[in-house]
Design a protein around this motif. Sequence first.
Motif, short mmCIF file in Angstrom:
data_model
loop_
_atom_site.label_atom_id
_atom_site.label_comp_id
_atom_site.label_asym_id
_atom_site.label_seq_id
_atom_site.Cartn_x
_atom_site.Cartn_y
_atom_site.Cartn_z
N MET A 120 -0.91 -2.55 3.03
CA MET A 120 -0.42 -3.69 2.26
C MET A 120 1.04 -3.97 2.64
O MET A 120 1.85 -3.05 2.69
CB MET A 120 -0.52 -3.40 0.76
CG MET A 120 -0.15 -4.57 -0.14
SD MET A 120 -0.36 -4.16 -1.90
CE MET A 120 -2.13 -3.93 -1.98
N PRO A 121 1.40 -5.23 2.94
CA PRO A 121 2.78 -5.54 3.32
C PRO A 121 3.78 -5.09 2.27
O PRO A 121 3.50 -5.13 1.07
CB PRO A 121 2.76 -7.07 3.46
CG PRO A 121 1.33 -7.42 3.70
CD PRO A 121 0.54 -6.41 2.95
N SER A 122 4.97 -4.67 2.72
CA SER A 122 5.97 -4.14 1.79
C SER A 122 6.51 -5.20 0.83
O SER A 122 7.09 -4.87 -0.20
CB SER A 122 7.13 -3.52 2.57
OG SER A 122 7.76 -4.50 3.38
N ASP A 123 6.34 -6.48 1.18
CA ASP A 123 6.84 -7.54 0.32
C ASP A 123 5.73 -8.16 -0.53
O ASP A 123 5.89 -9.25 -1.07
CB ASP A 123 7.53 -8.63 1.15
CG ASP A 123 6.59 -9.26 2.17
OD1 ASP A 123 5.49 -8.70 2.39
OD2 ASP A 123 6.95 -10.30 2.75
N HIS A 124 4.61 -7.46 -0.65
CA HIS A 124 3.48 -7.96 -1.44
C HIS A 124 3.69 -7.57 -2.90
O HIS A 124 3.55 -6.41 -3.27
CB HIS A 124 2.17 -7.38 -0.91
CG HIS A 124 0.95 -8.06 -1.47
ND1 HIS A 124 0.52 -7.87 -2.76
CD2 HIS A 124 0.07 -8.94 -0.91
CE1 HIS A 124 -0.57 -8.59 -2.98
NE2 HIS A 124 -0.86 -9.24 -1.87
N TRP A 125 4.03 -8.55 -3.73
CA TRP A 125 4.29 -8.32 -5.15
C TRP A 125 3.10 -8.81 -5.98
O TRP A 125 2.63 -9.93 -5.79
CB TRP A 125 5.54 -9.06 -5.61
CG TRP A 125 6.82 -8.55 -5.03
CD1 TRP A 125 7.40 -8.93 -3.85
CD2 TRP A 125 7.69 -7.58 -5.61
NE1 TRP A 125 8.58 -8.25 -3.66
CE2 TRP A 125 8.79 -7.41 -4.73
CE3 TRP A 125 7.66 -6.83 -6.78
CZ2 TRP A 125 9.84 -6.53 -4.99
CZ3 TRP A 125 8.71 -5.95 -7.05
CH2 TRP A 125 9.78 -5.81 -6.16
N THR A 126 2.64 -7.98 -6.89
CA THR A 126 1.54 -8.33 -7.79
C THR A 126 1.99 -8.16 -9.23
O THR A 126 2.51 -7.11 -9.61
CB THR A 126 0.30 -7.44 -7.54
OG1 THR A 126 -0.08 -7.52 -6.17
CG2 THR A 126 -0.87 -7.90 -8.41
N CYS A 142 1.24 -7.34 -26.07
CA CYS A 142 1.64 -8.15 -24.92
C CYS A 142 2.05 -7.14 -23.86
O CYS A 142 3.01 -6.39 -24.06
CB CYS A 142 2.80 -9.07 -25.30
SG CYS A 142 3.04 -10.46 -24.19
N ALA A 143 1.30 -7.08 -22.75
CA ALA A 143 1.51 -6.02 -21.77
C ALA A 143 1.61 -6.61 -20.38
O ALA A 143 0.95 -7.61 -20.06
CB ALA A 143 0.37 -5.01 -21.83
N ALA A 144 2.42 -5.98 -19.53
CA ALA A 144 2.59 -6.47 -18.16
C ALA A 144 2.98 -5.32 -17.25
O ALA A 144 3.52 -4.30 -17.70
CB ALA A 144 3.66 -7.56 -18.11
N ALA A 145 2.69 -5.49 -15.97
CA ALA A 145 3.06 -4.50 -14.96
C ALA A 145 3.34 -5.22 -13.65
O ALA A 145 2.70 -6.22 -13.33
CB ALA A 145 1.96 -3.47 -14.76
N LEU A 146 4.30 -4.70 -12.90
CA LEU A 146 4.69 -5.30 -11.63
C LEU A 146 4.57 -4.25 -10.53
O LEU A 146 5.10 -3.14 -10.65
CB LEU A 146 6.14 -5.80 -11.71
CG LEU A 146 6.71 -6.48 -10.47
CD1 LEU A 146 5.96 -7.78 -10.16
CD2 LEU A 146 8.20 -6.77 -10.67
N LEU A 147 3.86 -4.61 -9.46
CA LEU A 147 3.67 -3.72 -8.32
C LEU A 147 4.31 -4.32 -7.07
O LEU A 147 4.28 -5.54 -6.88
CB LEU A 147 2.18 -3.50 -8.02
CG LEU A 147 1.24 -3.05 -9.14
CD1 LEU A 147 -0.17 -2.91 -8.58
CD2 LEU A 147 1.72 -1.76 -9.76
N ARG A 148 4.84 -3.45 -6.23
CA ARG A 148 5.28 -3.85 -4.91
C ARG A 148 4.54 -3.00 -3.89
O ARG A 148 4.66 -1.78 -3.89
CB ARG A 148 6.79 -3.66 -4.73
CG ARG A 148 7.28 -4.12 -3.35
CD ARG A 148 8.77 -3.94 -3.18
NE ARG A 148 9.22 -4.49 -1.91
CZ ARG A 148 10.48 -4.45 -1.47
NH1 ARG A 148 11.42 -3.88 -2.23
NH2 ARG A 148 10.80 -4.98 -0.31
N ALA A 149 3.75 -3.66 -3.04
CA ALA A 149 2.94 -2.96 -2.04
C ALA A 149 2.09 -1.87 -2.70
O ALA A 149 1.93 -0.78 -2.16
CB ALA A 149 3.82 -2.37 -0.95
N GLY A 150 1.58 -2.16 -3.89
CA GLY A 150 0.71 -1.23 -4.58
C GLY A 150 1.41 -0.17 -5.40
O GLY A 150 0.76 0.59 -6.12
N GLU A 151 2.74 -0.11 -5.31
CA GLU A 151 3.50 0.89 -6.06
C GLU A 151 4.09 0.27 -7.33
O GLU A 151 4.60 -0.85 -7.30
CB GLU A 151 4.63 1.46 -5.19
CG GLU A 151 4.14 2.21 -3.96
CD GLU A 151 3.29 3.41 -4.32
OE1 GLU A 151 3.63 4.11 -5.30
OE2 GLU A 151 2.27 3.64 -3.65
#
Length: 219
Positions: free
Chosen positions: A1-7, A17-26
């Motif tokens: 997964m590209p290092s700049d892939h943000w999900t 109310c819940a949220a999570a942020l990943l960068r390259a799956g981390e």
Amino acid sequence: MPSDHWTLGFDTSAAHCAAALLRAGELVAECHEDMARGQAERLMPLLEEMLAGAGIGWRDLSALGVGIGPGNFTGVRISVAAARGLALALRIPAIGVSTLEARAFGLPRPVLTVDDARRGEAYVQRFTDVGESAPDLCALTEIAVTQADALTGTAADALHELRGTGTVRASAMPLAVAIARIAALRAQDGTPLPRPAPLYLRGADALPPSDPPPQLLDA
């Protein structure tokens, strides 16, 4: 997964109310705020705070993951509508993930996810190494459990007490994190996916008025 892939994954299917942020799956950030109401007003500020804390903006996102239920009728609509609007504005995929799948994510199979649906009922779905059953709504007394089953979800303890078999397991990660991870994997796969849609296994609790409609009198 590209290092700049943000999900960015989020969920308002219950009293939270819940949220999570990943960068390259981390995992970069995760937040869970309990609230009985006010998710519609809190969701977007919460997401903006999470992005700002990571030093990125909306346009840096590559994909969205959203909890589609089953759960609170209004809560599910809030998050799904937000995901659809953001996906359209940002031109990125929004991937719907059921809360039942998210709770089972990362646990050894077979897993039986059972979430409390009140009225002595539960939302239930079975996950095995070869596939999964369709999500269902049924009475706790009707749910079959095997000794090999891992039981997870908000009604897992109640079902285990009722059946006396299976093993209760906590989810492998917070709900929003699982939603984000599943969405990141599906976005990476590249397979076209439909727009997220609410997973309703029960109709809205609101009932039509029981009073007869007013009669129109001739002038």
